[in-house]
Design a protein around this motif. Structure first.
Motif, PDB file in Angstrom:
ATOM      1  N   HIS A  11      -5.845 -11.615   0.823  1.00  0.00           N
ATOM      2  CA  HIS A  11      -5.227 -10.260  -0.508  1.00  0.00           C
ATOM      3  C   HIS A  11      -4.811 -11.349  -0.904  1.00  0.00           C
ATOM      4  CE1 HIS A  11      -4.687  -6.697   1.849  1.00  0.00           C
ATOM      5  NE2 HIS A  11      -4.638  -7.353   2.670  1.00  0.00           N
ATOM      6  N   SER A  12      -4.829 -11.404  -2.555  1.00  0.00           N
ATOM      7  CA  SER A  12      -4.279 -11.373  -3.919  1.00  0.00           C
ATOM      8  C   SER A  12      -3.407 -12.122  -3.255  1.00  0.00           C
ATOM      9  CB  SER A  12      -4.686 -10.332  -4.948  1.00  0.00           C
ATOM     10  OG  SER A  12      -3.491  -9.461  -4.671  1.00  0.00           O
ATOM     11  N   SER A  16      -3.133 -13.131   4.497  1.00  0.00           N
ATOM     12  CA  SER A  16      -4.525 -12.338   4.882  1.00  0.00           C
ATOM     13  C   SER A  16      -4.231 -11.340   6.271  1.00  0.00           C
ATOM     14  CB  SER A  16      -4.898 -13.653   5.297  1.00  0.00           C
ATOM     15  OG  SER A  16      -6.121 -14.194   5.115  1.00  0.00           O
ATOM     16  N   LEU A  36     -10.098  -4.426  -1.690  1.00  0.00           N
ATOM     17  CA  LEU A  36      -8.826  -4.244  -0.759  1.00  0.00           C
ATOM     18  C   LEU A  36      -8.151  -5.634  -1.163  1.00  0.00           C
ATOM     19  CD1 LEU A  36      -9.480  -3.104   3.188  1.00  0.00           C
ATOM     20  CD2 LEU A  36      -7.086  -2.452   1.320  1.00  0.00           C
ATOM     21  N   ALA A  37      -9.064  -7.074  -1.006  1.00  0.00           N
ATOM     22  CA  ALA A  37      -8.843  -8.944  -1.387  1.00  0.00           C
ATOM     23  C   ALA A  37      -8.245  -8.536  -2.728  1.00  0.00           C
ATOM     24  CB  ALA A  37     -10.363  -9.293  -1.189  1.00  0.00           C
ATOM     25  N   GLN A  39      -5.634  -7.092  -4.054  1.00  0.00           N
ATOM     26  CA  GLN A  39      -4.602  -6.261  -3.650  1.00  0.00           C
ATOM     27  C   GLN A  39      -3.597  -7.424  -3.189  1.00  0.00           C
ATOM     28  OE1 GLN A  39      -4.775  -3.643  -5.467  1.00  0.00           O
ATOM     29  NE2 GLN A  39      -6.902  -3.796  -5.683  1.00  0.00           N
ATOM     30  N   GLU A  40      -2.412  -6.995  -3.581  1.00  0.00           N
ATOM     31  CA  GLU A  40      -1.553  -7.399  -2.876  1.00  0.00           C
ATOM     32  C   GLU A  40      -1.050  -6.654  -1.306  1.00  0.00           C
ATOM     33  OE1 GLU A  40       2.276  -6.219  -5.176  1.00  0.00           O
ATOM     34  OE2 GLU A  40       2.306  -8.091  -5.479  1.00  0.00           O
ATOM     35  N   CYS A  41      -1.218  -7.325  -0.107  1.00  0.00           N
ATOM     36  CA  CYS A  41      -1.244  -7.057   1.405  1.00  0.00           C
ATOM     37  C   CYS A  41       0.009  -5.940   1.247  1.00  0.00           C
ATOM     38  CB  CYS A  41      -0.903  -8.101   1.744  1.00  0.00           C
ATOM     39  SG  CYS A  41       1.300  -8.918   2.549  1.00  0.00           S
ATOM     40  N   TRP A  45       2.859  -5.596  -1.004  1.00  0.00           N
ATOM     41  CA  TRP A  45       3.611  -4.388  -2.678  1.00  0.00           C
ATOM     42  C   TRP A  45       4.566  -3.580  -1.800  1.00  0.00           C
ATOM     43  CZ3 TRP A  45       3.705   0.939  -0.699  1.00  0.00           C
ATOM     44  CH2 TRP A  45       2.848   1.254  -1.532  1.00  0.00           C
TER      45      TRP A  45
END
Length: 165
Positions: A11-12, A16, A36-37, A39-41, A45
């Motif tokens: 994630h950003s 992971s 998804l990668a 975006q925040e986890c 979020w």
């Protein structure tokens, strides 16, 4: 060979996580994993949403306090009597009364045909209505309707709220 269903997502936010994408069509999994990668986890979020909600609540509280202070100052300036009701209803009613009367003054006097003498009579009638709930109920009324609403509220031949009790 089958298209994989479990994807490792970086994630950003730097976290992971493994994601099961079996609920997506096989030809859409790679694209969704790429999205998804970016975006925040989920945990990050949720934390940011909580922060946003707290900021929004603080902003709203400050805005309400500012509106309340302005409404109370206006009430004193124009010699409006205190309202009756619960603490929250009184505070809300003071804001509503200020907004309703200010909008009506603009519509009737500044932009309309009502002169200051007629407005003084309208304002005097408004002073007789001290139930906070009445002002709250009128918060969505049209400014041009104020005189009719005031007349209806102050007429002696009004029916009781519930004639059966």
């Amino acid at each position: 060979m089958a298209v994989k269903t479990i994807w490792q997502i970086a994630h950003s936010c730097g976290h992971s996580a493994e994601r099961d994408l079996s609920d997506r069509a096989a030809d859409r999994r790679a694209g969704f994993a790429g999205w998804l990668a970016k975006q925040e986890c989920t945990d990050c979020w949720r934390a940011s949403k909580e922060d946003d909600e707290q900021e929004k609540a603080a902003w709203l509280k400050a805005k309400r306090a500012e509106e309340q202070a302005a409404s109370e100052a206006w009430s004193q300036q124009y010699r409006m009597p205190p309202l009756e009701g619960t603490g929250r209803a009184v505070a809300w009613g003071v804001r509503c009364r200020h907004q309703v009367l200010a909008a009506a003054y603009t519509a009737l006097v500044l932009e309309g045909e009502t002169d200051e003498t007629e407005w003084a009579e309208i304002e005097e009638t408004a002073r007789t209505l001290t139930r906070a709930g009445w002002w709250i109920d009128q918060r969505f009324s049209e400014p041009d309707d104020l005189t009719e609403l005031l007349h209806a509220a102050t007429t002696a031949d009004r029916p009781t709220e519930n004639p059966y009790f």
